[in-house]
Every structure is written in structure tokens, then in C-alpha cells.
Design a protein around this motif. Structure first.
Motif: not given
Length: 126
Positions: A70-74, A81-88, A90-91
Motif C-alpha cells: 500500500a505504501a508503494g502504491e500511495i 502527481g495523482d493526488l486522487d489515486a494516492a488518496l484512494r 490510502v482509503d
């Protein structure tokens, strides 16, 4: 080159020492996209910046809370620079952690039931 005396230029070993990891681990994290790509000197040596140092700190903190996958994906999403994907990501990780906690609570309850001392039957009853 010492980061305190060299401004914002870091070698892999400088980043590695702060966290007790190897220089190769730092290079691997860059290769895997969890750190931004490093600049290079004319002779080909990697040059990291404070941005890289902050990204490494963030990644290792995320590993502690979310695990490597998960850390790698985030971090890969953040580096892109894909904040939406990073936050998804995390969720999704938070949801998985909640399911894991619920599973552990159920296992703990079951163990308590299975290991409880049986209540003796009243006298005269089997």
C-alpha cells in the motif's frame, strides 16, 4: 558530501543513513517509483534533494502504518502527481486495516469462548 555542508545535494548513502537502510535500498525505491527520479552529475552519480529525503521519510512512515504494498502504491501515485489515486490508495488501505482489526477482534472473542473454564453442572445433574 555532507547534507549539512552541501546545501540540498544528497548521495544515496546520505538518505540511507538517516533510516538505517542500505544505499541500494534507496536506489531500489527510486527504481520502483516510490521516490522521484534523481538528478545525475556529469559523471553519472545520483544527486538527491530535500524532496527525495522527504519522500523517503514519507514512504517509510507509510510502510509502518500500511505495509509495503500500500505504501508503494500511495507513493507512486504521489510521485506521479495523482493526488486522487494516492488518496484512494490510502482509503483502500484504511478499509483493509479496519477489516483486519474486525477479524482479529472476532478471533480474540472466539479464543476466549474456546478457552473459557466450563461452568460446573449443579450437583445431581450430569
Amino acid at each position: 558530501m555532507n547534507p549539512q555542508s552541501a546545501g540540498r545535494a544528497y548521495r544515496p548513502v546520505d538518505l540511507a543513513r538517516e533510516h538505517g537502510i542500505s544505499s541500494q535500498a534507496v536506489r531500489n525505491y527510486e527504481r520502483d517509483g516510490v521516490l522521484p527520479a534523481a538528478g545525475r552529475t556529469p559523471s553519472g552519480y545520483r544527486v538527491y534533494t530535500e524532496e527525495h529525503a522527504a519522500a523517503l521519510r514519507a514512504y517509510l512512515a507509510l510502510v509502518a502504518g500500511h505495509g509495503y504494498a500500500a505504501a508503494g502504491e500511495i507513493m507512486r501515485a504521489a510521485v506521479r502527481g495523482d493526488l486522487d489515486a494516492a488518496l484512494r490508495a490510502v482509503d483502500t488501505s484504511h478499509a483493509q486495516l479496519l477489516r483486519d482489526r474486525e477479524t482479529l477482534d472476532a478471533v480474540e472473542t472466539t479464543i476466549g469462548v474456546l478457552t473459557a473454564t466450563p461452568t460446573p453442572a449443579p450437583p445431581g445433574r450430569p
